[in-house]
Design a protein around this motif. Structure first.
Motif, PDB file in Angstrom:
ATOM      1  N   GLN A  67       0.718  -1.327  -0.053  1.00  0.00           N
ATOM      2  CA  GLN A  67      -0.068   0.146   0.013  1.00  0.00           C
ATOM      3  C   GLN A  67       0.996   1.165  -0.057  1.00  0.00           C
ATOM      4  OE1 GLN A  67      -2.697  -1.896  -0.208  1.00  0.00           O
ATOM      5  NE2 GLN A  67      -1.906  -3.552   1.104  1.00  0.00           N
ATOM      6  N   SER A  98      -2.884  -3.310  -4.987  1.00  0.00           N
ATOM      7  CA  SER A  98      -3.020  -2.616  -3.819  1.00  0.00           C
ATOM      8  C   SER A  98      -4.126  -2.018  -3.327  1.00  0.00           C
ATOM      9  CB  SER A  98      -1.659  -1.726  -3.313  1.00  0.00           C
ATOM     10  OG  SER A  98      -2.171  -0.341  -4.017  1.00  0.00           O
ATOM     11  N   ALA A  99      -4.381  -1.413  -2.204  1.00  0.00           N
ATOM     12  CA  ALA A  99      -5.579  -0.886  -1.612  1.00  0.00           C
ATOM     13  C   ALA A  99      -5.702   0.677  -2.009  1.00  0.00           C
ATOM     14  CB  ALA A  99      -5.981  -1.223  -0.079  1.00  0.00           C
ATOM     15  N   ASP A 100      -4.683   1.135  -2.706  1.00  0.00           N
ATOM     16  CA  ASP A 100      -4.586   2.631  -2.807  1.00  0.00           C
ATOM     17  C   ASP A 100      -5.664   3.235  -3.418  1.00  0.00           C
ATOM     18  OD1 ASP A 100      -2.115   2.311  -1.621  1.00  0.00           O
ATOM     19  OD2 ASP A 100      -0.864   3.170  -3.296  1.00  0.00           O
ATOM     20  N   TYR A 125      -5.161   2.274   7.073  1.00  0.00           N
ATOM     21  CA  TYR A 125      -4.117   1.751   6.551  1.00  0.00           C
ATOM     22  C   TYR A 125      -2.884   2.550   7.133  1.00  0.00           C
ATOM     23  CZ  TYR A 125      -6.088  -1.277   3.213  1.00  0.00           C
ATOM     24  OH  TYR A 125      -6.888  -2.205   2.683  1.00  0.00           O
ATOM     25  N   HIS A 151      -2.389   9.629   1.851  1.00  0.00           N
ATOM     26  CA  HIS A 151      -2.774   9.209   0.535  1.00  0.00           C
ATOM     27  C   HIS A 151      -1.976  10.169  -0.269  1.00  0.00           C
ATOM     28  CE1 HIS A 151      -4.656   7.682  -3.140  1.00  0.00           C
ATOM     29  NE2 HIS A 151      -5.232   6.824  -2.707  1.00  0.00           N
ATOM     30  N   TYR A 209      -9.246   5.646   4.116  1.00  0.00           N
ATOM     31  CA  TYR A 209      -8.219   4.721   3.743  1.00  0.00           C
ATOM     32  C   TYR A 209      -7.032   5.135   4.814  1.00  0.00           C
ATOM     33  CZ  TYR A 209      -3.922   4.081   1.009  1.00  0.00           C
ATOM     34  OH  TYR A 209      -2.713   3.570   0.915  1.00  0.00           O
TER      35      TYR A 209
END
Length: 346
Positions: free
Chosen positions: A78, A99-101, A114, A118, A110
């Protein structure tokens, strides 16, 4: 031929991308990106690729890769994709991010789950959540696809039809899931050593697992109401596979035939979803190495609850296979191209 680049090619998901794309009739892999193994032969890292892949590992220079590749797969931790993506890169190539981006639309959610800032929130709205069976038409026109997580793929697809039809009380949904150790990645970690995992089973990330908000967000879209779930993952001593067992109260009395009809309505024409029907329990061994999702259910008339069950291979439908499925849609190819993988047994 579609020219594909892979960043993170020596992780488990990246290695699975190489395996699948090496057999794809319309794809040529032009970049095996791996910061840990730069200039080393890829086949020296994964000996199953001996005499199949002759290339050496390269760095993770996205700007240079964008000049060479029609599609870039980022099988990275991530934060990486969000830190390097730009409008210039997206103007030259398509990206499937594993990934979870870009999966979660709310930046604050997010960053909370995480624990990182971001770096490219301007692309979140554009990114398409790449659950093909749900967002197929949006994926076709996307230049940035957020490939869903492994637990989330299994959990969402298993409950989606009944959530969409308003058959279950979303406030009562509990997801209990088990995964093989490859889901934790290839990095060396003490909890994943053989002696720690073998002959053992344990819950982890209880009430805090990072896939929770992803499942909640997607099932909120499906049901049309805010969803908050209990999601508990478990680690089991096997290489691959996820089994999700999900419990929810029914809003009204229904028969197994009526429930099956709902599943058929949404998945009857889906190649990769195999509906086992009432009373049939999916098993991870029957999907291993494949892009299939096996789904079954059982109504508990005594409690007026339903038990929904789904099984996937976490590295294929839960990662690399789904990424290739997304790529096929993005480039107008048959969705099953390169993915008609028969499950391995034993």
């Amino acid at each position: 031929m579609i020219k594909a680049g892979i960043i993170g090619a020596t992780g488990y998901a990246g290695g699975e991308l190489v395996r699948i794309l090496s057999g794809h009739p319309d794809v040529e892999i032009v970049w095996y990106g791996s910061r840990s193994y730069i200039d080393q032969k890829y086949a020296d890292v994964y000996r199953n690729m001996f005499r199949i892949v002759d290339a050496a590992c390269m760095d993770d220079n996205m700007e240079e890769l964008a000049e060479e590749a029609d599609v870039i797969f980022t099988a990275t931790p991530q934060g990486f994709c969000a830190s390097v993506i730009s409008e210039e890169i997206l103007s030259k190539t398509k990206i499937v991010d594993l990934s979870a981006d870009f999966r979660i639309k709310d930046v604050k959610t997010y960053e909370k789950w995480y624990g990182i800032e971001h770096k490219s929130p301007q692309f979140i709205e554009e990114a398409v959540y790449g659950l093909c069976e749900v967002n197929r038409e949006d994926v076709k026109s996307a230049r940035l696809v957020a490939n869903p997580g492994c637990y989330t793929t299994c959990s969402i697809l298993t409950a989606y039809p009944l959530s969409k039809e308003g058959l279950i009380d979303m406030n009562t949904l509990i997801v209990d899931a088990k995964s093989g150790t490859s889901g934790a990645g290839r990095g060396a970690k003490v909890p994943n050593l053989f002696c720690e995992v073998n002959e053992n089973m344990k819950a982890y990330g209880v009430t805090t697992h990072r896939h929770t908000p992803e499942i909640e967000e997607q099932l909120s879209y499906a049901s049309g109401e805010p969803v908050m779930i209990n999601f508990t993952p478990h680690l089991v001593p096997m290489n691959r596979g996820i089994l999700a067992t999900e419990y929810a109260s029914l809003k009204e009395k229904v028969t197994a035939e009526e429930v099956m009809a709902i599943y058929q309505k949404y998945y009857g024409n889906e190649y990769f979803i195999r509906l086992l029907g009432a009373g049939a329990c999916p098993e991870t061994k029957w999907v291993e190495g494949s892009n299939f999702v096996d789904i079954g259910f059982q109504i508990d008339e005594r409690t007026n609850r339903i038990v929904m069950m789904g099984a996937i291979d976490n590295l294929v439908k839960g990662a690399a296979g789904q990424a290739v499925q997304n790529m096929n849609l993005m480039f107008g190819l048959p969705e099953q191209e390169g993915l008609k993988l028969v499950p391995l047994f034993p």
